[in-house]
Each structure stands twice: as C-alpha cells, then as structure tokens.
Scaffold this motif. Structure first.
Motif, PDB file in Angstrom:
ATOM      1  N   THR A  55      63.894  31.568 124.511  1.00 22.07           N
ATOM      2  CA  THR A  55      63.261  30.644 125.462  1.00 22.07           C
ATOM      3  C   THR A  55      64.289  30.187 126.491  1.00 22.07           C
ATOM      4  N   ASP A  56      63.853  30.107 127.750  1.00 21.60           N
ATOM      5  CA  ASP A  56      64.779  29.775 128.833  1.00 21.60           C
ATOM      6  C   ASP A  56      65.429  28.418 128.593  1.00 21.60           C
ATOM      7  N   GLN A  57      66.758  28.388 128.732  1.00 17.54           N
ATOM      8  CA  GLN A  57      67.527  27.186 128.414  1.00 17.54           C
ATOM      9  C   GLN A  57      68.228  26.628 129.649  1.00 17.54           C
ATOM     10  N   SER A  58      68.324  25.307 129.699  1.00 17.18           N
ATOM     11  CA  SER A  58      69.131  24.646 130.728  1.00 17.18           C
ATOM     12  C   SER A  58      70.555  24.467 130.200  1.00 17.18           C
ATOM     13  N   THR A  59      71.473  24.158 131.108  1.00 21.46           N
ATOM     14  CA  THR A  59      72.883  23.978 130.742  1.00 21.46           C
ATOM     15  C   THR A  59      73.396  22.714 131.427  1.00 21.46           C
TER      16      THR A  59
ATOM     17  N   GLU B  71      58.786  16.478 128.721  1.00 20.44           N
ATOM     18  CA  GLU B  71      59.816  17.141 129.527  1.00 20.44           C
ATOM     19  C   GLU B  71      59.253  17.477 130.899  1.00 20.44           C
ATOM     20  N   PHE B  72      60.108  17.353 131.903  1.00 29.26           N
ATOM     21  CA  PHE B  72      59.722  17.656 133.271  1.00 29.26           C
ATOM     22  C   PHE B  72      60.783  18.556 133.911  1.00 29.26           C
ATOM     23  N   VAL B  73      60.371  19.209 134.981  1.00 32.67           N
ATOM     24  CA  VAL B  73      61.307  19.970 135.806  1.00 32.67           C
ATOM     25  C   VAL B  73      61.349  19.309 137.176  1.00 32.67           C
ATOM     26  N   LEU B  74      62.551  19.055 137.668  1.00 31.95           N
ATOM     27  CA  LEU B  74      62.752  18.447 138.986  1.00 31.95           C
ATOM     28  C   LEU B  74      63.341  19.492 139.928  1.00 31.95           C
ATOM     29  N   ARG B  75      62.769  19.567 141.123  1.00 38.65           N
ATOM     30  CA  ARG B  75      63.277  20.484 142.153  1.00 38.65           C
ATOM     31  C   ARG B  75      63.708  19.683 143.368  1.00 38.65           C
ATOM     32  N   ARG B  76      64.896  20.003 143.888  1.00 37.36           N
ATOM     33  CA  ARG B  76      65.397  19.366 145.101  1.00 37.36           C
ATOM     34  C   ARG B  76      66.130  20.403 145.946  1.00 37.36           C
TER      35      ARG B  76
ATOM     36  N   ARG C  15      57.063  21.015 132.648  1.00 34.95           N
ATOM     37  CA  ARG C  15      57.888  22.112 132.178  1.00 34.95           C
ATOM     38  C   ARG C  15      57.003  23.071 131.379  1.00 34.95           C
ATOM     39  N   VAL C  16      56.913  24.293 131.844  1.00 28.46           N
ATOM     40  CA  VAL C  16      56.218  25.346 131.092  1.00 28.46           C
ATOM     41  C   VAL C  16      57.289  26.046 130.266  1.00 28.46           C
ATOM     42  N   LYS C  17      57.309  25.738 128.990  1.00 35.67           N
ATOM     43  CA  LYS C  17      58.373  26.269 128.136  1.00 35.67           C
ATOM     44  C   LYS C  17      58.051  27.697 127.730  1.00 35.67           C
ATOM     45  N   GLY C  18      58.971  28.593 127.989  1.00 39.88           N
ATOM     46  CA  GLY C  18      58.734  29.980 127.640  1.00 39.88           C
ATOM     47  C   GLY C  18      59.949  30.837 127.906  1.00 39.88           C
ATOM     48  N   ILE C  19      59.729  32.131 127.964  1.00 40.25           N
ATOM     49  CA  ILE C  19      60.797  33.120 128.124  1.00 40.25           C
ATOM     50  C   ILE C  19      60.849  33.567 129.579  1.00 40.25           C
ATOM     51  N   ILE C  20      62.032  33.525 130.163  1.00 35.66           N
ATOM     52  CA  ILE C  20      62.242  34.060 131.509  1.00 35.66           C
ATOM     53  C   ILE C  20      63.232  35.213 131.388  1.00 35.66           C
ATOM     54  N   LEU C  21      62.814  36.373 131.818  1.00 34.31           N
ATOM     55  CA  LEU C  21      63.659  37.560 131.699  1.00 34.31           C
ATOM     56  C   LEU C  21      64.707  37.569 132.805  1.00 34.31           C
ATOM     57  N   ARG C  22      65.927  37.851 132.412  1.00 34.23           N
ATOM     58  CA  ARG C  22      67.023  37.994 133.378  1.00 34.23           C
ATOM     59  C   ARG C  22      67.378  39.482 133.502  1.00 34.23           C
ATOM     60  N   ALA C  23      68.639  39.806 133.527  1.00 32.67           N
ATOM     61  CA  ALA C  23      69.060  41.180 133.813  1.00 32.67           C
ATOM     62  C   ALA C  23      68.687  42.168 132.705  1.00 32.67           C
ATOM     63  N   GLU C  24      68.638  41.685 131.460  1.00 26.99           N
ATOM     64  CA  GLU C  24      68.371  42.590 130.329  1.00 26.99           C
ATOM     65  C   GLU C  24      67.198  42.056 129.504  1.00 26.99           C
TER      66      GLU C  24
ATOM     67  N   ASP D 118      62.299  37.021 137.059  1.00 27.68           N
ATOM     68  CA  ASP D 118      62.938  35.741 136.725  1.00 27.68           C
ATOM     69  C   ASP D 118      62.233  34.546 137.359  1.00 27.68           C
ATOM     70  N   ASN D 119      61.092  34.796 138.008  1.00 34.32           N
ATOM     71  CA  ASN D 119      60.213  33.713 138.448  1.00 34.32           C
ATOM     72  C   ASN D 119      58.898  33.721 137.669  1.00 34.32           C
ATOM     73  N   VAL D 120      58.897  34.421 136.542  1.00 34.47           N
ATOM     74  CA  VAL D 120      57.711  34.527 135.701  1.00 34.47           C
ATOM     75  C   VAL D 120      58.056  34.013 134.306  1.00 34.47           C
ATOM     76  N   ILE D 121      57.154  33.250 133.699  1.00 32.96           N
ATOM     77  CA  ILE D 121      57.374  32.701 132.364  1.00 32.96           C
ATOM     78  C   ILE D 121      56.476  33.425 131.367  1.00 32.96           C
ATOM     79  N   LEU D 122      57.069  33.903 130.278  1.00 27.38           N
ATOM     80  CA  LEU D 122      56.320  34.592 129.228  1.00 27.38           C
ATOM     81  C   LEU D 122      56.069  33.633 128.064  1.00 27.38           C
TER      82      LEU D 122
END
Length: 355
Positions: free
Chosen positions: A4-8, A58-63, A115-124, A220-224
C-alpha cells in the motif's frame, strides 16, 4: 498489504505548520479531534501532496510548490472543483472536503480530499502481488478501459462544460507548448526545432468528439484496491485536466509508456511497470484503446510525438526552476538529460514515419 502506498517524512523546506492547518480544518470538517500527524508522499514534481492523520480519519492535502510559480499552473480551486463534479460521471475521483483560499493559513491556496488507501504502482511491479503475465495484461487492459471510460463521460451533465475550449484544441496545444518551451529554455537544453516543425506540418484536425482530457494519466496516478489489486479504485492528479481531443490525451499517456523492447537509455525514463511481462506495447495500447473506444486511429505517430514534446516541456519548466535556483530539489538536476533523450526519441519516430 505491505505494498500500500506509503508517505514518508516531509522534505526539508516543504514543512507544514499543523498549528495553523488544524484549526482551519476543524472549522470546516465536522467531528475532527486531536492533532494531525503530517507526512509527505514523495512522488510528484509539481504540486506537493501530504498525508494528514487524525485519530479517526485520514486526509490528503495538496498545495502548490514553494517558490515562484505561475498561479494558473497550480489552480487548487479548479482541481478541487473537478474532483467533486466529475465524481458523478467518473466515480474514481476522490472526494474533496475543503478548498482554502486564505493564504495566511500556509502561504498558499490548498485543498483537502479523502485518502483513498491502496496500491500505487511505481517503476516495478511489487513481487508481493504475485502477478503473472496474464494478470498483468488484464490489469493493463483495465487501466486503458478506465481511460476510455473517462473519455466517454458526459462532461456537460457533470457541469464541466466550461472547463476548457475543445474547438481548435490540437493547434492550440502545439502552439502553446512551443511557446512554453521557448520561455523555459536554458542554455544547456535542446531546441526541438525539427520536431516542432514536423508537428506543425503533420497536425490533424480535432477529433469530432471532444472529451475530458486528464493530461497525466499513468499508473502512478492510479490507485489499486489492496484487497483486489486487479481493480482500480481511484484516479489522482487532476491538476491539468481540461476539455479537448481524446487522442491528444492518449498521446500524453503513451509518452510515459516505456516498453520492454526500448533501448537501455530510454529505460532510464521509466516511472511505471509498463515493461513488465504481459504489459501491452505502445502499438497494442493504441489498438486496444481504438477497439474499446470504437474509433480508428491512423496517425498514431503524431499523437505519440506530441506527447513526448509536451512531456519535454513539462520537464524543462521544472528544470528551469532548478537551473535558476528557484528550487533546491536535487531530483531535478538530471531533467535536462531527460529532455535530451525525449528529443532523440521524437526524432526517431519522425524519421520512421517520414521514410
């Protein structure tokens, strides 16, 4: 699931002040308690995305990014409006909760969405998913199906008929990106003169049916769904969305689509697992899209080359900010080499199509 996509931790210089944000959110979103824990999603090179974790929600903030920027390029209100109005016809948009225009809260406009919690695919492809070639192909086709579905949305019924001007879209994009590229040119960047001349010469008429154009549709703009990774449950990053030619949007997506047979230097540009066994090639991508959309696409090379040029324009605008010290993000130091490679790819396409 661990994938699942994680923040840091928040990058230096991009911190948010919870003591300012928290009162504002509590005044606009009922039922919030406690103080939010703020972290940052590391991806993205334009708008900044943060995770706000309250005890119950949980929320997602965009700026917008810090530093100098054109306001029209980071219109928070526009993106917020698209999320909430497009949901009626395209249920993969996260719900927007609040749009703040009071820049005293954090020095810029921002908005907060679910926040739509899910999997976001990156390079692999994460090995934990256990995808074989057949499942990967099915996921790839589902990804294209969602793009076709978006292009079929009745944007007038969603109240978004004023989102853009479909008439003259193709010519306006070629002219606009040529102009933006010139304004962002640095001494070390390629000039793209041959490609720009070819795009002007080969420009087709607008597609007869206009559509919502996402302008940044990629994996990487799609949530699974973490419980069923074959299912797409969310589509993100509506910052650049407008109305226009759906085939130009297809070209945008193809520009990011690095396939397994592309040479090693091109593989360095890959940011999604489009090379994995089972993923369609660019040609197969176009053919499948055309079949599902019920249309014929004869000039695939034009839309792909446009997508590459537009991507170079975006890359160069970001690099311009780095070159002139407006951002210290070291990720952007290599963007001029990325731009050079995109030009080489475009010239190869042009050469093949004009033989």
């Amino acid at each position: 699931m661990a994938v699942t996509d994680q923040s840091t931790r928040v990058r230096d210089g991009e911190e948010l002040d919870a003591s300012l944000i928290d009162p504002y959110l509590k005044a606009h979103i009922p039922g919030l308690t406690g103080t939010p824990v703020i972290s940052q999603f590391p991806g993205g090179a334009s708008n900044l995305t943060y995770l706000l974790e309250y005890p119950e929600q949980e929320f997602v903030l965009r700026r917008p990014p810090f530093g100098h920027k054109a306001k029209s390029a980071h219109d928070m209100g526009r993106e917020f409006r698209i999320l909430n109005q497009l949901r009626d016809g395209f249920p993969y948009c996260p719900k927007g909760y609040v749009h703040c225009t009071d820049e005293s809260v954090m020095g810029a406009e921002f908005y907060v969405m679910e926040r739509v919690k899910g999997i976001i695919l990156r390079a692999e492809l994460p090995p934990e998913l256990g995808f074989d070639a057949a499942r990967t192909e099915a996921l790839c086709k589902s990804f294209i199906d969602r793009l076709v579905e978006l292009h079929r949305v009745d944007y007038q019924a969603c109240g978004l008929a004023d989102l853009g001007k479909p008439e003259g879209y193709v010519a306006r994009q070629i002219r606009g990106w040529s102009d933006r590229y010139e304004k962002a040119l640095t001494p070390d960047a390629p000039k793209w003169e041959v490609v720009k001349a070819w795009l002007n010469d080969k420009m087709p008429a607008d597609h007869p049916t206009s559509s919502i154009v996402h302008n940044d549709y990629r994996f990487d703009n799609v949530i699974l769904d973490p419980e069923n990774p074959m299912q797409i449950i969310g589509v993100l990053d509506w910052e650049l969305t407008t109305l226009g030619d759906p085939l130009m949007d297809l070209g945008n997506s193809l520009a990011y689509w690095i396939e397994a047979g592309d040479p090693a230097p091109v593989q360095l540009l890959r940011r999604q697992p489009s090379h994995a066994p089972g993923m369609l090639t660019r040609r197969e991508f176009v053919d499948y899209y055309a079949e599902r959309a019920g249309m014929r696409i004869d000039n695939f090379d034009f839309y792909y080359t446009y997508g590459l040029f537009r991507l170079a324009g975006i890359v160069q605008q970001i690099y311009y900010r780095f070159f002139h010290g407006q951002t210290q993000d070291k990720r952007f130091a290599q963007f001029v080499q990325m731009n050079q490679l995109l030009e080489q790819m475009s010239l190869q396409v042009i050469h093949k199509s004009t033989l």
